[in-house]
Design a protein around this motif. Structure first.
Motif, PDB file in Angstrom:
ATOM      1  N   ASP A 262       0.837  -1.190   0.000  1.00 18.67           N
ATOM      2  CA  ASP A 262       0.000   0.000   0.000  1.00 18.67           C
ATOM      3  C   ASP A 262       0.878   1.248   0.000  1.00 18.67           C
ATOM      4  O   ASP A 262       2.102   1.171  -0.096  1.00 18.67           O
ATOM      5  CB  ASP A 262      -0.926  -0.006   1.225  1.00 18.67           C
ATOM      6  CG  ASP A 262      -0.140  -0.111   2.529  1.00 18.67           C
ATOM      7  OD1 ASP A 262       1.024  -0.563   2.494  1.00 18.67           O
ATOM      8  OD2 ASP A 262      -0.667   0.252   3.588  1.00 18.67           O
ATOM      9  N   GLU A 286      -1.419   2.198   5.360  1.00 20.15           N
ATOM     10  CA  GLU A 286      -2.797   2.503   5.001  1.00 20.15           C
ATOM     11  C   GLU A 286      -3.701   1.305   5.266  1.00 20.15           C
ATOM     12  O   GLU A 286      -4.837   1.454   5.703  1.00 20.15           O
ATOM     13  CB  GLU A 286      -2.847   2.871   3.517  1.00 20.15           C
ATOM     14  CG  GLU A 286      -4.215   3.290   3.003  1.00 20.15           C
ATOM     15  CD  GLU A 286      -4.174   3.634   1.523  1.00 20.15           C
ATOM     16  OE1 GLU A 286      -4.742   4.668   1.148  1.00 20.15           O
ATOM     17  OE2 GLU A 286      -3.548   2.875   0.744  1.00 20.15           O
ATOM     18  N   GLN A 287      -3.162   0.100   5.019  1.00 19.63           N
ATOM     19  CA  GLN A 287      -3.937  -1.125   5.168  1.00 19.63           C
ATOM     20  C   GLN A 287      -3.140  -2.142   5.977  1.00 19.63           C
ATOM     21  O   GLN A 287      -1.911  -2.181   5.901  1.00 19.63           O
ATOM     22  CB  GLN A 287      -4.264  -1.728   3.795  1.00 19.63           C
ATOM     23  CG  GLN A 287      -5.175  -0.870   2.926  1.00 19.63           C
ATOM     24  CD  GLN A 287      -6.569  -0.737   3.499  1.00 19.63           C
ATOM     25  OE1 GLN A 287      -7.061  -1.635   4.187  1.00 19.63           O
ATOM     26  NE2 GLN A 287      -7.222   0.388   3.237  1.00 19.63           N
ATOM     27  N   SER A 289      -1.557  -5.799   6.878  1.00 21.46           N
ATOM     28  CA  SER A 289      -1.107  -6.949   6.096  1.00 21.46           C
ATOM     29  C   SER A 289      -2.139  -8.066   6.234  1.00 21.46           C
ATOM     30  O   SER A 289      -2.960  -8.059   7.160  1.00 21.46           O
ATOM     31  CB  SER A 289       0.260  -7.422   6.587  1.00 21.46           C
ATOM     32  OG  SER A 289       0.193  -7.772   7.967  1.00 21.46           O
ATOM     33  N   TYR A 292      -2.301  -9.582   9.679  1.00 25.67           N
ATOM     34  CA  TYR A 292      -2.127  -8.684  10.826  1.00 25.67           C
ATOM     35  C   TYR A 292      -2.953  -9.105  12.035  1.00 25.67           C
ATOM     36  O   TYR A 292      -2.454  -9.138  13.156  1.00 25.67           O
ATOM     37  CB  TYR A 292      -2.468  -7.237  10.441  1.00 25.67           C
ATOM     38  CG  TYR A 292      -2.250  -6.278  11.591  1.00 25.67           C
ATOM     39  CD1 TYR A 292      -0.965  -6.011  12.042  1.00 25.67           C
ATOM     40  CD2 TYR A 292      -3.314  -5.691  12.261  1.00 25.67           C
ATOM     41  CE1 TYR A 292      -0.736  -5.163  13.117  1.00 25.67           C
ATOM     42  CE2 TYR A 292      -3.094  -4.835  13.335  1.00 25.67           C
ATOM     43  CZ  TYR A 292      -1.819  -4.577  13.759  1.00 25.67           C
ATOM     44  OH  TYR A 292      -1.597  -3.753  14.828  1.00 25.67           O
ATOM     45  N   ALA A 377      -9.838   6.816   7.816  1.00 26.35           N
ATOM     46  CA  ALA A 377      -9.518   5.691   6.927  1.00 26.35           C
ATOM     47  C   ALA A 377      -8.489   4.780   7.600  1.00 26.35           C
ATOM     48  O   ALA A 377      -8.611   3.546   7.565  1.00 26.35           O
ATOM     49  CB  ALA A 377      -8.983   6.208   5.598  1.00 26.35           C
ATOM     50  N   GLN A 380     -10.212   2.790  10.434  1.00 21.39           N
ATOM     51  CA  GLN A 380     -10.993   1.640   9.990  1.00 21.39           C
ATOM     52  C   GLN A 380     -10.112   0.397   9.918  1.00 21.39           C
ATOM     53  O   GLN A 380     -10.570  -0.723  10.154  1.00 21.39           O
ATOM     54  CB  GLN A 380     -11.624   1.919   8.617  1.00 21.39           C
ATOM     55  CG  GLN A 380     -12.732   2.956   8.633  1.00 21.39           C
ATOM     56  CD  GLN A 380     -13.929   2.537   9.475  1.00 21.39           C
ATOM     57  OE1 GLN A 380     -14.263   1.364   9.572  1.00 21.39           O
ATOM     58  NE2 GLN A 380     -14.561   3.511  10.110  1.00 21.39           N
ATOM     59  N   ALA A 381      -8.838   0.600   9.579  1.00 21.27           N
ATOM     60  CA  ALA A 381      -7.907  -0.522   9.446  1.00 21.27           C
ATOM     61  C   ALA A 381      -7.308  -0.950  10.785  1.00 21.27           C
ATOM     62  O   ALA A 381      -7.141  -2.147  11.046  1.00 21.27           O
ATOM     63  CB  ALA A 381      -6.789  -0.155   8.469  1.00 21.27           C
TER      64      ALA A 381
END
Length: 621
Positions: A262, A286-287, A289, A292, A377, A380-381
């Motif tokens: 990302d 951002e995201q 793995s 995770y 954002a 959220q992750a």
């Protein structure tokens, strides 16, 4: 030629090396390259004090030369070399380290430092080689020496011819074994990979001859040619001036290091020169793995000592609540023990970890303040991990994390911080109200929230399993306690509440007898407006927590203490009162039906669905 025996300490160490004290045998190349770099550093130190010597950095290099035919791997440097006495002292015993002794006599300048322990890392060569030969010519001498060993049997030293100052180490690579492929240490592609992994930021060029396909001049055909290439980048990005770097430079580094596929939300570049000296580049992804939120995930930052990778994942540098952070740390002050791979958990490491945690928190607070959309954002992750940080370690880190968590606001219809919720509270509101459930849509319809909403108070919606556990660990925020909307006491005064009649008191007692063991109490509700029935709870365990605990693998049989509340203003209540006075069997059916309706609204299972269906059918006849 006389074979000399290793000192006892060295012999034991050598035996350990042969049986691999390191996690991966490939580490040997890192050790030998680090020693070569140290040897060149020593020439640099000499130039600082010897006016007749000029240090031209471009003239110094490290060469790697594999030969698959002879099964030899040569590592060559243009460093200071070793005298016969130094060979004896450095390679005959681990009690003395040439680099460490040299370091004690010379102060580090211009960022050059001696980190190697030649007599320690050198022995790692025996993990992959059955014969090791060292030919070295010391600076200021016309005599060169050859040191050779076949392993624990000992070593020999003799004078030889060598034109240039420096050291050449030749490893005779072992034959392949059933579970070990030693050929890989003679393959240029594999060697390049190992160098890039561990020694990419050694400050001198590491050169190796590689085969390339190039077009033949004046022809469409291709030919293979040998080309000498520098395979390390030498200058790490973290040692560059921040003002010279762009966001693209950091993103490229993030992707080159394969921290993720990302684009990072934020980067943090640290250059610390206080109680502990270190440089670091951290990334907030951002995201997550793919692994995770699984037990297979390993947190940690890459840890370097003066540009040499010593640990791929140093977990001690990151707290669990910030385990999503990727990046690296390079320090000049960390203490290393027998192998650079095994780190002593010393004060410096803890200082770095503490500082890193503070920097991450500051960056996240800045992102929350300055770019709410991007923070949400990110949240959220990774919001679940932040909330876990409140709960984890008995709330030890709750003060660090509490201002970073967000919850859905029933009134605002968006995510809010705890600070934002408290700031918007009416003066007469005593508690921070919350409701727990599977989704915001479901919680919007929760019967128990009617009174709180009617008073104009906001409600935080908890939709993740960790939420309520985290809040119970937090206890309060800025002196405001948390209160579930299902609590038996909401702390809301109601002047217009109707008194319960004597008949109703008798009826509630009778209903409690019908539901013996299932509810603690049956009573008139002060919170219901349009719904006929609901559960309230008494104690620390809510109904949502009961569901979570019962779903766990260890089958924790924990139940919330339930209170059945009835809306005395609802038409259904009249039917129950009439049945209580005129038809006791029907009254008992109504009582069970109210209890089962409350279960259904909470998403709890009905113990006997067949009996429930029969009760409904009996009332329809």
């Amino acid at each position: 030629m006389e074979t000399k025996q290793f000192k006892a300490e060295s012999k034991r160490l050598l035996e350990m090396m042969i049986h691999s004290i390191y996690t991966h045998k490939e580490i040997f190349l890192r050790e030998l390259i680090s020693n070569a770099s140290d040897a060149i550093d020593k020439i640099y130190y000499k130039a600082l004090t010897d006016e007749t010597l000029t240090f031209e950095k471009d003239a110094y290099k490290i060469t790697i030369e594999p030969n698959q035919t002879t099964r030899q791997l040569v590592i060559r440097d243009t460093g200071i070399g070793m005298t016969k006495e130094e060979l004896e002292a450095n390679l005959g015993t681990i009690a003395k380290s040439g680099s460490l002794a040299f370091k004690a006599e010379n102060a580090a300048q211009d960022g050059h430092d001696i980190i190697g322990q030649f007599g320690v890392g050198f022995y790692s060569a025996f993990m992959v080689a059955d014969v090791v030969t060292v030919i070295t010519k010391p600076f200021g001498s016309e005599t060169a020496y050859k040191w050779e060993s076949h392993g624990v049997d000992g070593y020999t030293i003799e004078e030889v011819e060598k034109a240039a100052v420096g050291t050449e180490i030749t490893l005779h690579i072992k034959a392949n074994e059933e579970d070990e492929n030693y050929d890989e240490y003679l393959d240029t592609h594999r060697l390049r990979t190992i160098v890039k992994k561990y020694s990419d930021f050694i400050r001198y060029p590491i050169e190796m001859e590689e085969t390339e396909r190039q077009p033949v001049e004046g022809s469409d055909e291709m030919e293979e040619v040998k080309v000498v290439k520098t395979i390390n980048s030498m200058v790490p990005i973290w040692r560059k001036n921040k003002r010279e770097l762009t966001d693209e430079d950091y993103t490229n580094f993030y992707q080159e290091k394969r921290y993720g596929f990302d684009t990072p939300v934020k980067h943090i570049h640290i250059s610390a020169d206080g109680a502990v000296r270190y440089q670091s580049i951290l990334f907030i992804p951002e995201q997550p793995s793919f692994d995770y939120y699984s037990k297979e995930f390993e947190k940690g930052l890459e840890l370097y000592a003066n540009g040499v990778l010593i640990m791929e994942k140093c977990s001690d540098l990151l707290p669990d609540h910030f385990s999503f952070v990727k990046g690296m740390v390079d320090s000049e002050d960390l203490s290393l023990n027998i192998s650079r791979e095994l780190l002593q958990h010393d004060r410096q490491l803890k200082l770095i970890a503490k500082n890193i945690q503070s920097k991450i928190k500051t960056q996240l607070e800045g992102l929350l303040r300055d770019d709410r959309e991007k923070y949400e954002a990110f949240y959220q992750a990774f919001g679940r991990q932040l909330k876990f940080g409140i709960y984890n370690d008995y709330g030890m880190h709750k003060e660090t994390v509490k201002d970073l968590v967000l919850f859905h606001s029933a009134k605002e219809k968006k995510l809010v911080t705890l600070a934002e919720y408290v700031a918007a509270m009416p003066e007469e509101q005593k508690y921070i109200y919350y409701a727990s459930g599977e989704s915001t849509d479901r919680l919007d319809k929760l019967p128990q929230s009617e009174l709180v909403k009617d008073k104009g108070f906001d409600i935080l919606y908890f939709t993740e399993e960790i939420d309520e556990f985290a809040i119970q660990m937090l206890l309060n925020y800025e002196g405001k306690e948390f209160k579930s909307v299902t609590s038996s006491d909401l702390g809301i005064e109601q002047a217009d509440q109707a008194e319960t009649t004597e008949t109703q008191v008798e009826m509630f007692t009778a209903m409690q007898e019908v539901l013996a063991g299932q509810v603690k109490e049956v009573k008139a509700s002060s919170r219901l407006k349009s719904h006929p029935v609901c559960f309230a709870t008494d104690g620390a365990v809510s109904i949502e927590m009961e569901k979570i605990l019962k779903s766990m693998p260890n089958n924790q049989d924990v139940s919330a203490v339930k209170i059945l509340e009835l809306n005395t203003s609802h038409d259904v209540f009249e039917a129950i009162e009439t049945a209580f006075k005129e038809d006791r069997p029907k009254f008992e059916r109504y009582t069970k039906l109210m209890y089962q309706q409350a279960l259904l609204m909470e998403g709890l299972p009905i113990e006997d669905p067949v009996a429930f269906a029969n009760e409904v059918c009996a009332l329809m006849v």
